[in-house]
Design an enzyme around this catalytic site. Structure first.
Site, PDB file in Angstrom:
ATOM      1  N   GLU A 190       0.829  -1.217   0.000  1.00 46.53           N
ATOM      2  CA  GLU A 190       0.000   0.000   0.000  1.00 46.53           C
ATOM      3  C   GLU A 190       0.859   1.261   0.000  1.00 46.53           C
ATOM      4  OE1 GLU A 190      -3.144  -0.268   2.977  1.00 46.53           O
ATOM      5  OE2 GLU A 190      -3.059  -2.457   2.855  1.00 46.53           O
ATOM      6  N   GLU A 294      -5.265  -8.598  -0.542  1.00 45.15           N
ATOM      7  CA  GLU A 294      -5.928  -8.348   0.735  1.00 45.15           C
ATOM      8  C   GLU A 294      -7.318  -7.804   0.447  1.00 45.15           C
ATOM      9  OE1 GLU A 294      -5.372  -5.314   4.417  1.00 45.15           O
ATOM     10  OE2 GLU A 294      -3.523  -6.251   3.684  1.00 45.15           O
TER      11      GLU A 294
END
Length: 363
Positions: A190, A294
């Site tokens: 991320e 995820e």
């Protein structure tokens, strides 16, 4: 996964809090981070070399075996050949769940709930923590890949790229090679968000690329080519102004593109709005296969439709290899087991086709 359900709703105060508390909140799983941080149970290296025996070394893009000739002449077991795992015939069903894979009981429980064994089991590992050989061995014995989400807390990407952590990285890579089972690994996930110190507020794209390439080269130098490297941005809906291409290390350093994206009640609710814009942007600079690294579905009136969209996205697109389900009660209850109707749907979707990949060879 950050605290809270919608990433773009982060306030500056919360970002500051995460920067201050980062090592205590390592990864999406607070339990995993607490267990991982300077955990004496994790040796630097361990286990006998196992894997594919006399199979040839994998020397595909990004997996050059720097010490291959020396190993072949000294009798060392060749590095595990990961090539068959990179483009599998069936889909991956992964899970991140409290306690696994240091213990396989949670993964086994998840399998009993959804009707299929997970073949990727994720864990969050703080920078400075030794490679968890127990977890990787447990996952492989079960028939799954250990998916290490490596988080560079308490350092900077510039320091990593400059060589300040070389001894740590080399010892980690040596342990991965010594165990010699395939693992999946992401670094600095991320990175296109502003909620981690290795993200957009604390580093530059050039620093991220340099750190990634440096780590990869050190692994190659140690012969640790039994790693599937996952480059994992957040979906761009939360950060539309950040261009992903500038963060890409290059095809020689990446095996899979992992996308993190959650199905929330007030966010994007279709494949076309949640994942597709990110995938289309990435397709402008690489053809590497995707894995949803995820994800989960927020409880609410749209949960059934969201789960359908998730499974359909994976089933209908050959370049999406599977997904990793985040089964935690953190920043919202993302667990599947306490929602009977959604669990029943999950079971049907898994059984209806495409999943059931056998990761570990039987012979």
């Amino acid at each position: 996964m950050r605290n809270g359900t919608v990433r773009r709703r982060r306030t500056s105060a919360l970002v500051v809090a995460i920067l201050l508390l980062g090592p205590l909140l390592t990864g999406c799983s607070t339990v995993q981070s607490a267990a991982a941080w300077n955990d004496p149970r994790h040796p630097v290296a361990g286990g006998d070399a196992t894997g594919s025996g006399p199979a040839p070394l994998w020397t595909g893009p990004g997996q050059v075996q720097a010490k291959g000739s020396a190993e072949s002449t000294t009798g060392r077991t060749p590095a595990y050949d990961i090539s068959s795992l990179l483009q599998p015939s069936k889909k991956y069903l992964g899970v991140e769940i409290n306690g696994a894979p240091d213990s396989m009981a949670p993964a086994e429980q998840f399998a009993s709930w959804v009707g299929a064994k997970p073949n990727i089991i994720g864990q969050y590992l703080a920078w400075g923590t030794s490679f968890d050989t127990t977890a990787a061995s447990n996952a492989w014995s079960y028939g799954a890949l250990d998916f290490v989400v490596w988080e560079p807390w308490n350092t900077t990407l510039a320091k990593i790229a400059s060589g300040a952590s070389d001894s740590y990285i080399e010892s980690f890579a040596t342990a991965v090679r010594a165990l010699n089972v395939p693992i999946a690994m992401s670094f600095g996930h991320e990175f296109n968000g502003n909620w981690y110190p290795w993200g957009t507020t604390g580093t530059t794209p050039a620093q991220f690329v340099a750190a990634w390439q440096h780590i990869h080269k050190l692994f190659a130098a140690e012969g640790a080519t039994n790693v599937i490297w996952i480059w994992d941005p957040n979906d761009i809906d939360a950060v539309p102004d950040v261009q992903l291409k500038q963060y890409y290390p290059g095809d020689a350093y990446v095996d899979w593109v992992g996308v993190t994206g959650y199905w929330t009640q007030d966010g994007p609710s279709t494949y076309g709005s949640l994942y597709l814009p990110t995938l289309e942007e990435i397709r402008e600079f690489t053809e590497k296969p995707f894995i949803i690294a995820e994800t989960s579905v927020e409880a609410g009136s749209d949960e059934s439709a969201s789960l359908t969209e998730l499974f359909d996205a994976v089933k209908q697109h050959s370049d999406i290899l599977g997904f990793v389900w985040y089964d935690f009660d953190k920043g919202g209850d993302w667990r599947i087991e306490n929602r009977p109707s959604l669990l029943s749907q999950f079971q049907s979707d898994v059984a209806s086709g495409g999943f059931g990949l056998v990761v570990k060879p039987t012979s």
